[in-house]
Design an enzyme around this catalytic site. Structure first.
Site, PDB file in Angstrom:
ATOM      1  N   ARG A   1       0.855  -1.189   0.000  1.00 59.54           N
ATOM      2  CA  ARG A   1       0.000   0.000   0.000  1.00 59.54           C
ATOM      3  C   ARG A   1       0.894   1.243   0.000  1.00 59.54           C
ATOM      4  NH1 ARG A   1      -3.691   0.141   5.059  1.00 59.54           N
ATOM      5  NH2 ARG A   1      -4.403  -1.788   4.045  1.00 59.54           N
TER       6      ARG A   1
ATOM      7  N   HIS B   1       1.731  -2.163   5.640  1.00 59.66           N
ATOM      8  CA  HIS B   1       1.506  -2.428   4.217  1.00 59.66           C
ATOM      9  C   HIS B   1       2.483  -1.628   3.349  1.00 59.66           C
ATOM     10  CE1 HIS B   1      -2.177  -4.896   4.076  1.00 59.66           C
ATOM     11  NE2 HIS B   1      -2.542  -4.257   5.185  1.00 59.66           N
TER      12      HIS B   1
ATOM     13  N   ASP C   1      -3.378  -8.665   3.254  1.00 58.89           N
ATOM     14  CA  ASP C   1      -4.723  -8.931   3.762  1.00 58.89           C
ATOM     15  C   ASP C   1      -5.351  -9.984   2.857  1.00 58.89           C
ATOM     16  OD1 ASP C   1      -4.442  -6.911   5.666  1.00 58.89           O
ATOM     17  OD2 ASP C   1      -5.394  -5.401   4.410  1.00 58.89           O
TER      18      ASP C   1
ATOM     19  N   GLU D   1      -7.515  -8.000  13.492  1.00 59.24           N
ATOM     20  CA  GLU D   1      -8.009  -8.322  12.153  1.00 59.24           C
ATOM     21  C   GLU D   1      -7.588  -9.743  11.783  1.00 59.24           C
ATOM     22  OE1 GLU D   1      -7.473  -3.741  10.444  1.00 59.24           O
ATOM     23  OE2 GLU D   1      -6.206  -5.360   9.695  1.00 59.24           O
TER      24      GLU D   1
ATOM     25  N   HIS E   1      -5.120 -10.059   8.444  1.00 59.11           N
ATOM     26  CA  HIS E   1      -3.915  -9.238   8.310  1.00 59.11           C
ATOM     27  C   HIS E   1      -2.684  -9.988   8.819  1.00 59.11           C
ATOM     28  CE1 HIS E   1      -1.888  -5.145   8.663  1.00 59.11           C
ATOM     29  NE2 HIS E   1      -1.086  -5.914   9.368  1.00 59.11           N
TER      30      HIS E   1
END
Length: 218
Positions: free
Chosen positions: A81, A126, A133, A191, A194
């Site tokens: 990301r 990320h 993910d 999460e 993740h």
């Protein structure tokens, strides 16, 4: 190319297109679409593809190989990301009053608590290139495995150890968790989807180049 915590770089030389390494991978890159917590395509996502460091991609290939034998494929929602995407999340959380996607992604939480509870970070793993993910896809049905909550539903129900789901849903989470950890990935406590490569090659470096396969495949 390990650097200080403040290092941000455009160098994509150690990254690969995940589908080139893991041919059975299924991708639904949510931040390229408008179906995400903000409700619009996120900055830096120029193509709906997953990118990772070579080291993380190799480890994920081993995960995929093990799961295919058991009848599952990996489905990836997000991988590398860009740092600019993280800045967009932060600005949205602090300044933007838009909560149009709240019913789908954070129905039980106030928008501001997404930071304090760890769902959004001012510096995301990320952006270091070795975090992913993902979920499982049942090869027989062609459908996602039931994990008890969908990807990016922020709240207690998505904590990996949440007890208010069925035994089957919990076992599905634990299957993904066990195989990912066996191949060097580390989970987080809020999460189920993740994971970060434990021995990530760039623990202190954040990357800015866009999500696009064009430059990486040259």
């Amino acid at each position: 190319m390990n650097g200080r915590i403040s290092d941000i770089t455009m160098d994509s030389s150690d990254f690969v297109v995940l589908a080139d390494f893991v041919p059975h991978i299924v991708q639904e890159i949510r931040y390229y679409s408008t179906y995400n917590l903000i409700g619009e395509r996120i900055d830096g996502y120029e193509e709906p593809c997953a990118l990772l460091t070579k080291e993380a991609a190799r480890a994920l290939k081993a995960v995929s190989n093990e799961l295919i034998v058991q009848g599952y494929r990996l489905k990836v929602f997000d991988a590398y990301r860009p740092a600019c995407a993280v800045r967009q999340f932060v600005l949205w959380g602090i300044e933007d009053q838009d909560v149009r996607m709240k019913p789908w992604f954070y129905p039980t939480l106030d928008k501001t608590s997404l930071f304090s509870q760890g769902y959004i970070a001012s510096r995301s793993g990320h952006s270091r290139g070795s975090t992913v993910d993902l979920t499982l896809l049942d090869m027989r049905s062609g459908k996602e495995v039931d994990m008890g909550s969908p990807f990016d539903l922020f709240g207690e129900i998505s904590h990996p150890d949440y007890q208010g789901i069925t035994q089957e849903q919990r076992e599905n989470r634990m299957l993904l968790r066990r195989v990912m950890m066996r191949h060097g990935f580390v989970p987080i406590d809020c999460e189920w989807w993740h994971f970060t490569l434990q021995n990530e090659p760039y623990p202190d470096t954040y990357f800015e180049f866009p999500v696009s396969s064009a430059d990486l495949r040259r």
